[in-house]
Design an enzyme around this catalytic site. Structure first.
Site, PDB file in Angstrom:
ATOM      1  CG  ASP A   8      -7.310 -30.703   1.593  1.00  9.63           C
ATOM      2  OD1 ASP A   8      -7.364 -31.450   0.238  1.00  9.63           O
ATOM      3  OD2 ASP A   8      -8.517 -30.107   1.226  1.00  9.63           O
ATOM      4  CG  LEU A   9      -7.792 -30.598  -5.252  1.00 13.41           C
ATOM      5  CD1 LEU A   9      -7.458 -29.764  -6.140  1.00 13.41           C
ATOM      6  CD2 LEU A   9      -8.193 -31.993  -6.528  1.00 13.41           C
ATOM      7  CG  ASP A  10     -11.833 -31.381  -2.972  1.00  9.65           C
ATOM      8  OD1 ASP A  10     -12.029 -31.542  -4.359  1.00  9.65           O
ATOM      9  OD2 ASP A  10     -11.554 -32.727  -3.244  1.00  9.65           O
ATOM     10  CB  THR A  16     -13.285 -29.010  -6.230  1.00  7.66           C
ATOM     11  OG1 THR A  16     -12.456 -28.635  -5.366  1.00  7.66           O
ATOM     12  CG2 THR A  16     -13.641 -28.921  -7.252  1.00  7.66           C
ATOM     13  CE  LYS A  44     -16.360 -27.957   3.817  1.00  8.94           C
ATOM     14  NZ  LYS A  44     -15.873 -26.407   4.400  1.00  8.94           N
ATOM     15  N   GLY A  45     -12.012 -34.124   3.740  1.00 10.79           N
ATOM     16  CA  GLY A  45     -11.246 -34.535   3.647  1.00 10.79           C
ATOM     17  C   GLY A  45     -11.129 -36.058   3.479  1.00 10.79           C
ATOM     18  CB  ILE A  46     -14.234 -37.914   5.056  1.00  4.88           C
ATOM     19  CG1 ILE A  46     -13.985 -37.397   5.724  1.00  4.88           C
ATOM     20  CG2 ILE A  46     -14.794 -39.679   4.763  1.00  4.88           C
ATOM     21  CD1 ILE A  46     -12.986 -37.459   6.932  1.00  4.88           C
ATOM     22  NE  ARG A  48     -15.599 -40.925  -5.972  1.00  9.61           N
ATOM     23  CZ  ARG A  48     -14.418 -41.507  -6.666  1.00  9.61           C
ATOM     24  NH1 ARG A  48     -15.218 -41.789  -7.887  1.00  9.61           N
ATOM     25  NH2 ARG A  48     -13.877 -40.856  -7.612  1.00  9.61           N
ATOM     26  CB  SER A 113      -6.020 -34.071  -2.966  1.00 16.70           C
ATOM     27  OG  SER A 113      -7.773 -34.330  -2.832  1.00 16.70           O
ATOM     28  CB  ALA A 114      -8.997 -37.753   0.564  1.00 19.47           C
ATOM     29  CB  SER A 115      -9.928 -35.730  -4.592  1.00 24.50           C
ATOM     30  OG  SER A 115     -10.554 -35.589  -6.016  1.00 24.50           O
ATOM     31  CG  ASN A 117     -12.565 -37.177  -9.123  1.00 26.84           C
ATOM     32  OD1 ASN A 117     -12.963 -38.270 -10.399  1.00 26.84           O
ATOM     33  ND2 ASN A 117     -14.054 -37.424  -8.806  1.00 26.84           N
ATOM     34  CE  LYS A 144      -6.274 -35.299   3.633  1.00 23.99           C
ATOM     35  NZ  LYS A 144      -6.323 -33.824   2.604  1.00 23.99           N
ATOM     36  CD  GLU A 168      -6.319 -31.101   5.427  1.00 23.00           C
ATOM     37  OE1 GLU A 168      -7.948 -30.577   4.970  1.00 23.00           O
ATOM     38  OE2 GLU A 168      -6.125 -31.437   3.829  1.00 23.00           O
ATOM     39  CG  ASP A 169     -10.630 -27.104   3.181  1.00 22.18           C
ATOM     40  OD1 ASP A 169     -10.087 -28.682   2.764  1.00 22.18           O
ATOM     41  OD2 ASP A 169     -12.158 -27.736   2.271  1.00 22.18           O
TER      42      ASP A 169
HETATM   43  C1  G6P Z   1     -11.575 -34.538  -0.678  1.00 24.19           C
HETATM   44  C2  G6P Z   1     -12.541 -33.821  -0.355  1.00 24.19           C
HETATM   45  C3  G6P Z   1     -13.900 -34.565   0.465  1.00 24.19           C
HETATM   46  C4  G6P Z   1     -13.683 -35.953  -0.909  1.00 24.19           C
HETATM   47  C5  G6P Z   1     -12.338 -37.142  -1.133  1.00 24.19           C
HETATM   48  C6  G6P Z   1     -12.732 -37.725  -2.145  1.00 24.19           C
HETATM   49  O1  G6P Z   1     -10.503 -35.038   0.190  1.00 24.19           O
HETATM   50  O2  G6P Z   1     -12.622 -33.419   0.428  1.00 24.19           O
HETATM   51  O3  G6P Z   1     -14.965 -34.213   0.191  1.00 24.19           O
HETATM   52  O4  G6P Z   1     -14.823 -36.511  -0.528  1.00 24.19           O
HETATM   53  O5  G6P Z   1     -11.685 -35.752  -1.530  1.00 24.19           O
HETATM   54  O6  G6P Z   1     -12.299 -37.196  -3.622  1.00 24.19           O
HETATM   55  P1  G6P Z   1     -13.326 -38.098  -4.646  1.00 24.19           P
HETATM   56  O7  G6P Z   1     -13.405 -36.965  -5.654  1.00 24.19           O
HETATM   57  O8  G6P Z   1     -11.868 -39.176  -5.652  1.00 24.19           O
HETATM   58  O9  G6P Z   1     -14.383 -37.815  -5.064  1.00 24.19           O
HETATM   59 MG    MG Z   2     -10.151 -30.057   1.465  1.00 26.38          MG
END
Ligand code: G6P
Ligand code: MG
Length: 216
Positions: A8-10, A16, A44-46, A48, A113-115, A117, A144, A168-169
């Site tokens: 996982d990233l964040d 972050t 966390k992990g959810i 945006r 990662s769900a991000s 970014n 997730k 994973e955190d």
């Molecule tokens: C990760 C983080 C979440 C965040 C999601 C989407 O899973 O744990 O807190 O909402 O990514 O990130 P983004 O950078 O696309 O808004």
């Molecule tokens: Mg995380």
């Protein structure tokens, strides 16, 4: 036999998670309510948009789809102000050496990662090149705890699901890893991540070979 590590990233690679919290809190405050750290744990992990829905529900606020998109963009702009100041110093302790030692052991490495970014963050911190595959919020349709992000990570690396270890955190992230049939190493506290196979405080705590030995 363990062949791949999926990260996982964040909150695992970079800190972050605290930037997300700050930006969501600022948005909640703008809408005249507040969120605390305990509630933040559930985000966390959810993704945006799913996070925004959960926050609005928590604050008892209902918005049109158009307004939701506007606020999600505002939150992301605030979040990116913090991300754009990131450097190599924002990589969490022990991460770089852990990734390099994993490579030396012949373990394949993917981001899950769900991000949306993710690649920007890995570029800013200079560690993009340490990953063999990148699965992020631009590649998945389900948040997730759905296992999609990790299943796609294993497929990109061409490794069987049960030969993967996920780091994973987030509680939802550990659920996703277990649903994918993978070993889940929790990063953080045992009380929160009580669904993980085992928990470490950070990647500084154990080397890749110690992790593999513990699993076998
Ligand atoms: C990760 C983080 C979440 C965040 C999601 C989407 O899973 O744990 O807190 O909402 O990514 O990130 P983004 O950078 O696309 O808004
Ligand atoms: Mg995380």
């Amino acid at each position: 036999m363990i062949k791949a590590f999926l990260f996982d990233l964040d909150g695992v690679i970079v800190d972050t998670a605290v930037f997300h919290y700050k930006a969501w809190k600022r948005l909640a405050n703008q809408l005249n309510f507040d969120i605390d750290e305990e509630f933040n744990e559930t985000l966390k992990g959810i993704s945006r948009m799913d996070s925004l829905d959960a926050i609005l529900k928590h604050g008892g606020v209902s918005l049109s789809q158009e307004e939701k998109e506007k606020y999600a963009k505002i939150k992301n702009d605030w979040y990116l102000e913090l991300v754009n100041q990131m450097t190599v110093n924002d990589i969490l302790p022990g991460v770089e050496i852990f990734l390099k030692e994993s490579r030396n052991l012949g373990i394949k490495i993917a981001l899950g990662s769900a991000s949306k970014n993710a690649s920007l963050i890995l570029e800013k911190t200079g560690i993009l090149g340490l990953f063999d595959a990148l699965i992020d919020g631009n590649h998945v349709s389900k948040s997730k705890p759905d296992p999609e992000v990790f299943l796609k990570g294993a497929e990109a690396l061409e490794v069987e699901y049960d030969a993967c270890v996920v780091f994973e955190d987030a509680y939802a992230g550990v659920q996703a890893a277990k649903a994918a049939g993978m070993v889940a190493v929790g990063i953080g506290s045992c009380e929160v991540l009580n669904n993980a196979d085992f928990v470490v405080k950070g990647l500084f705590e154990m080397s890749p070979s110690e992790i593999i030995t513990k699993i076998l």
